[in-house]
Scaffold this active site. Structure first.
Site, short mmCIF file in Angstrom:
data_model
loop_
_atom_site.label_atom_id
_atom_site.label_comp_id
_atom_site.label_asym_id
_atom_site.label_seq_id
_atom_site.Cartn_x
_atom_site.Cartn_y
_atom_site.Cartn_z
N SER A 290 -1.67 87.12 -27.22
CA SER A 290 -0.36 88.17 -27.27
C SER A 290 0.50 87.93 -26.12
O SER A 290 -0.03 87.03 -25.13
CB SER A 290 -0.93 89.51 -26.83
OG SER A 290 0.11 90.46 -26.56
N TYR B 233 -6.60 95.46 -23.10
CA TYR B 233 -6.28 94.71 -24.04
C TYR B 233 -5.53 93.47 -23.21
O TYR B 233 -5.78 92.16 -23.74
CB TYR B 233 -5.16 95.21 -25.03
CG TYR B 233 -4.14 94.53 -25.90
CD1 TYR B 233 -4.98 94.60 -27.17
CD2 TYR B 233 -2.98 94.24 -25.76
CE1 TYR B 233 -4.43 93.91 -28.37
CE2 TYR B 233 -2.45 93.43 -26.65
CZ TYR B 233 -3.12 93.33 -28.02
OH TYR B 233 -2.47 92.61 -29.16
N1 LIG Z 1 1.16 93.64 -34.00
C1 LIG Z 1 1.57 93.22 -32.73
O1 LIG Z 1 2.66 93.53 -32.29
C2 LIG Z 1 0.82 92.24 -32.13
C3 LIG Z 1 1.43 91.57 -30.91
C4 LIG Z 1 0.62 90.59 -30.27
C5 LIG Z 1 -0.58 90.08 -30.95
N2 LIG Z 1 -0.97 90.73 -31.82
C6 LIG Z 1 -2.64 90.56 -32.21
O2 LIG Z 1 -2.46 89.94 -33.40
C7 LIG Z 1 -3.80 90.20 -34.18
C8 LIG Z 1 -3.49 90.87 -35.59
O3 LIG Z 1 -2.96 92.05 -35.17
P1 LIG Z 1 -1.95 92.89 -36.45
O4 LIG Z 1 -0.68 93.25 -35.56
O5 LIG Z 1 -1.72 91.99 -37.59
O6 LIG Z 1 -3.05 94.19 -36.64
P2 LIG Z 1 -3.56 94.65 -38.04
O7 LIG Z 1 -4.05 96.10 -37.77
O8 LIG Z 1 -2.31 94.66 -39.14
O9 LIG Z 1 -4.56 93.75 -38.65
C9 LIG Z 1 -5.70 93.49 -38.00
C10 LIG Z 1 -6.88 93.03 -39.04
O10 LIG Z 1 -7.97 92.84 -37.98
C11 LIG Z 1 -9.10 93.40 -38.72
N3 LIG Z 1 -10.19 93.71 -37.90
C12 LIG Z 1 -10.39 94.51 -36.96
N4 LIG Z 1 -11.46 94.45 -36.39
C13 LIG Z 1 -12.38 93.50 -37.20
C14 LIG Z 1 -13.51 92.90 -36.78
N5 LIG Z 1 -14.17 93.41 -36.01
N6 LIG Z 1 -13.66 91.95 -37.53
C15 LIG Z 1 -12.94 91.33 -38.51
N7 LIG Z 1 -11.72 92.00 -38.74
C16 LIG Z 1 -11.52 92.89 -37.90
C17 LIG Z 1 -8.45 94.88 -39.58
O11 LIG Z 1 -9.31 95.21 -40.58
C18 LIG Z 1 -7.28 94.14 -39.98
O12 LIG Z 1 -7.20 93.73 -41.30
C19 LIG Z 1 -4.60 90.92 -33.19
O13 LIG Z 1 -5.26 90.07 -32.59
C20 LIG Z 1 -3.46 91.47 -32.41
O14 LIG Z 1 -4.25 92.01 -31.00
C21 LIG Z 1 -0.55 91.86 -32.31
#
Ligand SMILES: NC(=O)c1ccc[n+]([C@@H]2O[C@H](COP(=O)([O-])OP(=O)(O)OC[C@H]3O[C@@H](n4cnc5c(N)ncnc54)[C@H](O)[C@@H]3O)[C@@H](O)[C@H]2O)c1
Length: 257
Positions: free
Chosen positions: A144, A157
């Site tokens: 991130s 986080y």
């Molecule tokens: N959305 C943002 O703004 C953003 C920005 C930077 C980084 N991220 C990172 O991107 C990644 C994906 O996030 P996203 O925004 O797509 O979120 P999201 O909530 O849309 O998707 C996350 C997915 O991870 C799965 N998940 C959660 N816990 C789990 C586990 N223990 N084992 C397996 N699967 C699991 C969930 O079921 C979900 O399908 C994360 O690591 C998040 O920290 C997101």
């Protein structure tokens, strides 16, 4: 397009948001894709939407046993494992002094321990893949922008996402002799279901929060999940064969400020 033709990729958290966009893009580029997610309903739906070149496996990446099963499943199903994208994670916001032990453990498990556990399960298969491909195999992580900088009330986080960048740098060196490249994506805020969990701590209403986000991005637009998937595609493709140990911002210029 076939920038990943012949490759097999496993993506954690591929049932939603960024992981779903990455799974669709990798498949569109010719990869066979393992959709790994703790959420069976959404994970299966993503694999079904891709079709015969995808398979779903239920996997909580904080379980070493389930990680081992998921990595083995890729080889059983599609014959090899060339790319692992450790993408699954979960939100945390709140003042650090209020964090209890259960929260501390839960947030670090989802965002850091699970990532390391899946990595450990996958490395033997990636070594095998790299032995047969001059461009090597690839480990990718969704860190991130919070893996490179910080803001108040995101402590756990931020710790976890900085930890991923440390892991990427260490593993890039450790696995270079085996021709396994190790890189991270560092996206800024992207509109996915996870963002909804962060919003309450940021602004009173949704539109106001989005306006504030956009105002901090030099390119003046929020990234789409597909922008993150495009960066992921490049980093895992053979075109990036000289790139390892990198934490790449996908942030419209925020890190340059
Ligand atoms: N959305 C943002 O703004 C953003 C920005 C930077 C980084 N991220 C990172 O991107 C990644 C994906 O996030 P996203 O925004 O797509 O979120 P999201 O909530 O849309 O998707 C996350 C997915 O991870 C799965 N998940 C959660 N816990 C789990 C586990 N223990 N084992 C397996 N699967 C699991 C969930 O079921 C979900 O399908 C994360 O690591 C998040 O920290 C997101």
């Amino acid at each position: 397009m076939s920038r990943l033709a012949g490759k097999v990729a496993l993506i954690t958290g591929a049932g939603s948001g960024l992981g779903r966009a990455v799974a669709a893009r990798f498949a569109a580029e010719g990869a066979k894709v393992i959709v790994a997610d703790i959420d069976e309903v959404h994970g299966r739906a993503v694999a079904d939407s891709i079709g015969a070149n995808a398979a779903f496996i239920a996997c909580d990446h904080t379980s070493s046993e389930q990680d081992a099963r998921a990595a083995a499943f890729a080889v059983e199903k599609f014959g090899r494992l060339d790319i692992v994208h450790n993408n699954a994670g979960g939100p945390f916001t709140g003042p650090f002094e209020k964090v209890d032990d259960a929260t501390l453990e839960r947030v670090l498990r989802i965002n850091l321990f699970g990532v390391m556990q899946m990595t450990r399960a996958a490395v033997p298969y990636l070594k095998e893949s790299a032995r047969h491909n001059p461009a090597g195999a690839s480990l990718l992580y969704t860190s991130s922008l919070q893996g490179l900088k910080a803001k108040p009330n995101f402590s756990l986080y931020t710790v976890a996402k900085h930890g991923i960048v440390g892991l990427v740098r260490s593993l890039a060196l450790e696995l270079a002799p085996q021709n396994i490249r190790v890189n991270a994506l560092c996206p800024t805020v992207v509109a996915t279901p996870m963002l909804e969990a962060f919003l309450p701590g940021m602004a009173a209403d949704h539109e106001e929060a989005m306006k504030r986000f956009r105002a901090t991005i030099p390119l003046a637009r929020m990234p789409e999940p597909e922008d993150v998937a495009a960066a992921a595609l490049f980093l895992v493709s053979d075109e990036a064969r000289m790139i390892t140990g990198v934490a790449l911002p996908v942030d419209g210029g925020q890190m340059a400020m």
